[in-house]
Design an enzyme around this catalytic site. Sequence first.
Site, PDB file in Angstrom:
ATOM      1  N   THR A   1      20.123   9.012  -4.394  1.00 26.35           N
ATOM      2  CA  THR A   1      21.193   8.618  -3.463  1.00 26.35           C
ATOM      3  C   THR A   1      22.320   9.649  -3.432  1.00 26.35           C
ATOM      4  O   THR A   1      22.743  10.098  -2.362  1.00 26.35           O
ATOM      5  CB  THR A   1      21.765   7.254  -3.884  1.00 26.35           C
ATOM      6  OG1 THR A   1      20.696   6.339  -4.049  1.00 26.35           O
ATOM      7  CG2 THR A   1      22.726   6.718  -2.851  1.00 26.35           C
ATOM      8  N   LEU A   2      22.816  10.006  -4.613  1.00 23.86           N
ATOM      9  CA  LEU A   2      23.948  10.945  -4.679  1.00 23.86           C
ATOM     10  C   LEU A   2      23.525  12.320  -4.163  1.00 23.86           C
ATOM     11  O   LEU A   2      24.216  12.942  -3.343  1.00 23.86           O
ATOM     12  CB  LEU A   2      24.421  11.089  -6.125  1.00 23.86           C
ATOM     13  CG  LEU A   2      25.595  10.261  -6.604  1.00 23.86           C
ATOM     14  CD1 LEU A   2      25.463   8.796  -6.273  1.00 23.86           C
ATOM     15  CD2 LEU A   2      25.807  10.438  -8.103  1.00 23.86           C
TER      16      LEU A   2
ATOM     17  N   VAL B   1      28.975  15.149 -11.259  1.00 24.68           N
ATOM     18  CA  VAL B   1      29.319  13.774 -10.892  1.00 24.68           C
ATOM     19  C   VAL B   1      28.286  12.810 -11.470  1.00 24.68           C
ATOM     20  O   VAL B   1      28.203  11.662 -11.049  1.00 24.68           O
ATOM     21  CB  VAL B   1      29.415  13.583  -9.352  1.00 24.68           C
ATOM     22  CG1 VAL B   1      30.671  14.234  -8.799  1.00 24.68           C
ATOM     23  CG2 VAL B   1      28.166  14.108  -8.647  1.00 24.68           C
ATOM     24  N   ALA B   2      27.478  13.296 -12.427  1.00 24.03           N
ATOM     25  CA  ALA B   2      26.398  12.468 -12.987  1.00 24.03           C
ATOM     26  C   ALA B   2      26.918  11.701 -14.208  1.00 24.03           C
ATOM     27  O   ALA B   2      27.511  10.634 -14.072  1.00 24.03           O
ATOM     28  CB  ALA B   2      25.211  13.355 -13.332  1.00 24.03           C
ATOM     29  N   ARG B   3      26.741  12.266 -15.386  1.00 19.67           N
ATOM     30  CA  ARG B   3      27.296  11.736 -16.623  1.00 19.67           C
ATOM     31  C   ARG B   3      27.679  12.925 -17.492  1.00 19.67           C
ATOM     32  O   ARG B   3      26.998  13.959 -17.474  1.00 19.67           O
ATOM     33  CB  ARG B   3      26.269  10.869 -17.379  1.00 19.67           C
ATOM     34  CG  ARG B   3      26.078   9.479 -16.811  1.00 19.67           C
ATOM     35  CD  ARG B   3      27.297   8.577 -17.036  1.00 19.67           C
ATOM     36  NE  ARG B   3      27.141   7.231 -16.484  1.00 19.67           N
ATOM     37  CZ  ARG B   3      27.561   6.858 -15.275  1.00 19.67           C
ATOM     38  NH1 ARG B   3      28.153   7.728 -14.474  1.00 19.67           N
ATOM     39  NH2 ARG B   3      27.404   5.619 -14.862  1.00 19.67           N
TER      40      ARG B   3
ATOM     41  N   ASP C   1      33.871  15.092 -12.932  1.00 19.00           N
ATOM     42  CA  ASP C   1      34.300  13.702 -12.749  1.00 19.00           C
ATOM     43  C   ASP C   1      33.933  12.875 -13.978  1.00 19.00           C
ATOM     44  O   ASP C   1      34.434  11.771 -14.148  1.00 19.00           O
ATOM     45  CB  ASP C   1      33.597  13.123 -11.512  1.00 19.00           C
ATOM     46  CG  ASP C   1      34.148  11.761 -11.113  1.00 19.00           C
ATOM     47  OD1 ASP C   1      35.385  11.634 -11.008  1.00 19.00           O
ATOM     48  OD2 ASP C   1      33.352  10.831 -10.900  1.00 19.00           O
TER      49      ASP C   1
ATOM     50  N   GLU D   1      35.311   9.742 -22.445  1.00 16.77           N
ATOM     51  CA  GLU D   1      36.184   9.288 -21.352  1.00 16.77           C
ATOM     52  C   GLU D   1      37.113   8.204 -21.856  1.00 16.77           C
ATOM     53  O   GLU D   1      36.643   7.323 -22.588  1.00 16.77           O
ATOM     54  CB  GLU D   1      35.343   8.766 -20.186  1.00 16.77           C
ATOM     55  CG  GLU D   1      34.538   9.869 -19.529  1.00 16.77           C
ATOM     56  CD  GLU D   1      33.722   9.394 -18.326  1.00 16.77           C
ATOM     57  OE1 GLU D   1      33.959   8.282 -17.832  1.00 16.77           O
ATOM     58  OE2 GLU D   1      32.835  10.150 -17.903  1.00 16.77           O
TER      59      GLU D   1
ATOM     60  N   HIS E   1      36.524   9.960 -13.353  1.00 13.28           N
ATOM     61  CA  HIS E   1      35.303   9.156 -13.072  1.00 13.28           C
ATOM     62  C   HIS E   1      35.510   8.267 -11.842  1.00 13.28           C
ATOM     63  O   HIS E   1      35.345   7.037 -11.902  1.00 13.28           O
ATOM     64  CB  HIS E   1      34.898   8.322 -14.295  1.00 13.28           C
ATOM     65  CG  HIS E   1      33.458   7.914 -14.262  1.00 13.28           C
ATOM     66  ND1 HIS E   1      32.670   7.801 -15.385  1.00 13.28           N
ATOM     67  CD2 HIS E   1      32.637   7.601 -13.221  1.00 13.28           C
ATOM     68  CE1 HIS E   1      31.453   7.418 -15.049  1.00 13.28           C
ATOM     69  NE2 HIS E   1      31.403   7.292 -13.728  1.00 13.28           N
ATOM     70  N   VAL E   2      35.859   8.915 -10.747  1.00 20.62           N
ATOM     71  CA  VAL E   2      36.186   8.172  -9.521  1.00 20.62           C
ATOM     72  C   VAL E   2      35.439   8.692  -8.292  1.00 20.62           C
ATOM     73  O   VAL E   2      35.807   8.352  -7.164  1.00 20.62           O
ATOM     74  CB  VAL E   2      37.709   8.254  -9.233  1.00 20.62           C
ATOM     75  CG1 VAL E   2      38.497   7.409 -10.219  1.00 20.62           C
ATOM     76  CG2 VAL E   2      38.190   9.701  -9.264  1.00 20.62           C
TER      77      VAL E   2
ATOM     78  N   ALA F   1      32.890   7.872  -6.899  1.00 20.45           N
ATOM     79  CA  ALA F   1      32.310   6.839  -6.027  1.00 20.45           C
ATOM     80  C   ALA F   1      33.343   5.818  -5.561  1.00 20.45           C
ATOM     81  O   ALA F   1      32.996   4.865  -4.858  1.00 20.45           O
ATOM     82  CB  ALA F   1      31.182   6.115  -6.774  1.00 20.45           C
TER      83      ALA F   1
HETATM   84  P1  NAD Z   1      19.264   7.491  -7.926  1.00 19.36           P
HETATM   85  O1  NAD Z   1      18.375   6.684  -8.821  1.00 19.36           O
HETATM   86  O2  NAD Z   1      19.319   7.156  -6.484  1.00 19.36           O
HETATM   87  O3  NAD Z   1      18.910   9.040  -8.042  1.00 19.36           O
HETATM   88  C1  NAD Z   1      18.672   9.715  -9.237  1.00 19.36           C
HETATM   89  C2  NAD Z   1      17.600  10.752  -8.956  1.00 19.36           C
HETATM   90  O4  NAD Z   1      17.495  11.629 -10.077  1.00 19.36           O
HETATM   91  C3  NAD Z   1      16.225  10.120  -8.734  1.00 19.36           C
HETATM   92  O5  NAD Z   1      15.686  10.650  -7.549  1.00 19.36           O
HETATM   93  C4  NAD Z   1      15.433  10.557  -9.956  1.00 19.36           C
HETATM   94  O6  NAD Z   1      14.071  10.737  -9.668  1.00 19.36           O
HETATM   95  C5  NAD Z   1      16.115  11.884 -10.248  1.00 19.36           C
HETATM   96  N1  NAD Z   1      15.863  12.378 -11.614  1.00 19.36           N
HETATM   97  C6  NAD Z   1      15.742  11.680 -12.761  1.00 19.36           C
HETATM   98  N2  NAD Z   1      15.520  12.531 -13.786  1.00 19.36           N
HETATM   99  C7  NAD Z   1      15.496  13.774 -13.270  1.00 19.36           C
HETATM  100  C8  NAD Z   1      15.312  15.068 -13.821  1.00 19.36           C
HETATM  101  N3  NAD Z   1      15.069  15.241 -15.136  1.00 19.36           N
HETATM  102  N4  NAD Z   1      15.372  16.133 -12.988  1.00 19.36           N
HETATM  103  C9  NAD Z   1      15.592  15.974 -11.656  1.00 19.36           C
HETATM  104  N5  NAD Z   1      15.758  14.770 -11.078  1.00 19.36           N
HETATM  105  C10 NAD Z   1      15.718  13.686 -11.876  1.00 19.36           C
HETATM  106  O7  NAD Z   1      20.711   7.358  -8.583  1.00 19.36           O
HETATM  107  P2  NAD Z   1      22.097   7.765  -7.897  1.00 19.36           P
HETATM  108  O8  NAD Z   1      22.720   6.583  -7.275  1.00 19.36           O
HETATM  109  O9  NAD Z   1      21.897   9.006  -7.101  1.00 19.36           O
HETATM  110  O10 NAD Z   1      22.956   8.092  -9.198  1.00 19.36           O
HETATM  111  C11 NAD Z   1      22.542   9.107 -10.087  1.00 19.36           C
HETATM  112  C12 NAD Z   1      23.406   9.075 -11.337  1.00 19.36           C
HETATM  113  O11 NAD Z   1      24.712   9.507 -11.005  1.00 19.36           O
HETATM  114  C13 NAD Z   1      23.587   7.674 -11.922  1.00 19.36           C
HETATM  115  O12 NAD Z   1      22.554   7.363 -12.835  1.00 19.36           O
HETATM  116  C14 NAD Z   1      24.935   7.752 -12.583  1.00 19.36           C
HETATM  117  O13 NAD Z   1      24.797   8.139 -13.937  1.00 19.36           O
HETATM  118  C15 NAD Z   1      25.660   8.831 -11.803  1.00 19.36           C
HETATM  119  N6  NAD Z   1      26.693   8.282 -10.915  1.00 19.36           N
HETATM  120  C16 NAD Z   1      27.973   8.687 -11.090  1.00 19.36           C
HETATM  121  C17 NAD Z   1      28.964   8.203 -10.251  1.00 19.36           C
HETATM  122  C18 NAD Z   1      30.399   8.637 -10.425  1.00 19.36           C
HETATM  123  O14 NAD Z   1      31.303   7.889 -10.115  1.00 19.36           O
HETATM  124  N7  NAD Z   1      30.649   9.843 -10.874  1.00 19.36           N
HETATM  125  C19 NAD Z   1      28.651   7.294  -9.227  1.00 19.36           C
HETATM  126  C20 NAD Z   1      27.327   6.915  -9.057  1.00 19.36           C
HETATM  127  C21 NAD Z   1      26.356   7.428  -9.904  1.00 19.36           C
END
Ligand code: NAD
Length: 306
Positions: A143-144, A222-224, A248, A253, A272-273, A275
Amino acid sequence: MDVGIHRSVRQIFPPGHLRELIADVGSVAVVPDDRPVEDCDALVTFAYEPAFLDADLDWIHSVQAGVDRFPFEDLSDRGIRLTNSTGIHGDAVGETVFGYMTSFARRLHVYRSNQERREWGPPAWDEAFTLAGQSVTVVGLGTLGRGVASRADCLGMHVTGVRRTPTPVDHVERVYTPTDLTEAVADARFVVLTVPLTEETRKLVGEFELDAMRSDAYLINVARGAVVDQAALLDALESGGLAGAALDVFEDEPLPADSPLWEMDDVVVTPHVAAATRDYADRIAALVRENCRRLEAGRSLANEVV
Ligand code: NAD
């Protein structure tokens, strides 16, 4: 159905606001601050607490997409289903990342800092650049990642992606697998991390990957926090191995007050904002409503993790 809303969701929106939005699904109550979670079939929560395991729940919904803090095996052993909030943050995080990239290219963060000192400071002639024609590598195309890739493509950037299955994705010119990560990041002006935190992605970007990046590149996380080796990132930023970073998320944190990241000119720190949006609760309500329906019908749940 009895749905509890854990007080921890207030980190994102008022619990009472969500209660009003999902009042139609059954009996919905906000768990008071001084009371344990009990008497509900489902719990909507931001935090994880070990006591949830003994609360006789059927289902827990995480209001975040990332569920790395939840103990999957323990939940599975107790027969508690876990769902997450992926699928709803593509626009908000896509726009935040667009903002970071624009700020670095057009130097907006520099002018805003100068403004605090009432300083009129034009950039060196070769400092500012345009995003059009630049390259970006997006690591994780869920999604992101797709929210970032589609915006970057619209801006005329060259978009590379990294995903576990190297099949084509809209708006992405070339897709690499994680084993070729260093190659995928080597030519990028921007590297954007949008993967979940898992055993495979913990410290995915360390000294080796940072070394492989261009010295005029920017890392955007923006992941973790734990997806990046933060000590290695600090070294790269301090030694000029990287041009800058927008972060982010962090290993700890809130980011500790003594972290050198706060004071670096070309580091943008956000709390961490990425989203955050006033529509957040509406989107969670839609997910919870759909899964209440499915749970009552004995069907599998949307966004089921465990
Ligand atoms: P999502 O499940 O839609 O997408 C994650 C993608 O990463 C999937 O397509 C998955 O197949 C892929 N993936 C997993 N392991 C991988 C790897 N080793 N190499 C390459 N791709 C890999 O999730 P999302 O909604 O896009 O969110 C992703 C992550 O972002 C969440 O798990 C969360 O930790 C983080 N996040 C952060 C915020 C924020 O406020 N900063 C907001 C939303 C999500």
